[in-house]
Design a protein around this motif. Structure first.
Motif, PDB file in Angstrom:
ATOM      1  N   THR A   1     -63.483 -69.500  18.786  1.00 43.36           N
ATOM      2  CA  THR A   1     -63.799 -69.343  17.364  1.00 43.36           C
ATOM      3  C   THR A   1     -62.920 -70.239  16.515  1.00 43.36           C
ATOM      4  O   THR A   1     -63.398 -70.859  15.558  1.00 43.36           O
ATOM      5  CB  THR A   1     -63.648 -67.873  16.931  1.00 43.36           C
ATOM      6  N   LEU A   2     -61.645 -70.328  16.841  1.00 45.68           N
ATOM      7  CA  LEU A   2     -60.749 -71.200  16.079  1.00 45.68           C
ATOM      8  C   LEU A   2     -61.223 -72.649  16.153  1.00 45.68           C
ATOM      9  O   LEU A   2     -61.276 -73.339  15.126  1.00 45.68           O
ATOM     10  CB  LEU A   2     -59.313 -71.080  16.598  1.00 45.68           C
ATOM     11  N   TYR A   3     -61.585 -73.085  17.333  1.00 41.23           N
ATOM     12  CA  TYR A   3     -62.056 -74.462  17.509  1.00 41.23           C
ATOM     13  C   TYR A   3     -63.356 -74.700  16.739  1.00 41.23           C
ATOM     14  O   TYR A   3     -63.487 -75.697  16.020  1.00 41.23           O
ATOM     15  CB  TYR A   3     -62.230 -74.758  19.001  1.00 41.23           C
ATOM     16  N   ARG A   4     -64.308 -73.785  16.862  1.00 40.77           N
ATOM     17  CA  ARG A   4     -65.584 -73.930  16.154  1.00 40.77           C
ATOM     18  C   ARG A   4     -65.423 -73.805  14.638  1.00 40.77           C
ATOM     19  O   ARG A   4     -66.243 -74.318  13.885  1.00 40.77           O
ATOM     20  CB  ARG A   4     -66.597 -72.913  16.663  1.00 40.77           C
ATOM     21  N   SER A   5     -64.341 -73.158  14.196  1.00 36.84           N
ATOM     22  CA  SER A   5     -64.081 -73.012  12.758  1.00 36.84           C
ATOM     23  C   SER A   5     -63.393 -74.234  12.170  1.00 36.84           C
ATOM     24  O   SER A   5     -63.142 -74.289  10.966  1.00 36.84           O
ATOM     25  CB  SER A   5     -63.222 -71.772  12.506  1.00 36.84           C
ATOM     26  N   GLY A   6     -63.054 -75.193  13.020  1.00 31.53           N
ATOM     27  CA  GLY A   6     -62.485 -76.443  12.519  1.00 31.53           C
ATOM     28  C   GLY A   6     -61.039 -76.693  12.885  1.00 31.53           C
ATOM     29  O   GLY A   6     -60.450 -77.663  12.417  1.00 31.53           O
TER      30      GLY A   6
END
Length: 82
Positions: free
Chosen positions: A51-56
């Motif tokens: 989620t952190l990665y997909r959130s930018g």
């Protein structure tokens, strides 16, 4: 809110020993200082790497953050690849 604040908090935890120490004692006291969504705060608290990665979250900031949490490289790569 958004990638800027997310990267800023992760960078600050990575690079500032005082903030890092406080974060490990009380995550919310640090996270509440940043303009983060509830989902971003949850992902940081729960170390939801995907989620952190997909959130930018940028990989060059996210990986050192996960190293602080002793996440092995294969687990990190699996999480960011989905």
């Amino acid at each position: 809110m958004g990638a800027y604040s997310l990267n800023k908090v992760l960078r600050d935890i990575n690079r500032n020993p005082g903030i890092r120490e406080e974060f490990f004692k009380s995550k919310d006291s640090v996270l509440d200082r940043y303009d983060l969504t509830d989902e971003e705060k949850r992902a940081i608290r729960e170390l939801d790497i995907g989620t952190l990665y997909r959130s930018g979250a940028h990989g060059l900031i996210l990986r050192p953050f996960t190293l602080l949490h002793q996440v092995p490289e294969p687990d990190y790569l699996k999480a960011i690849r989905g």
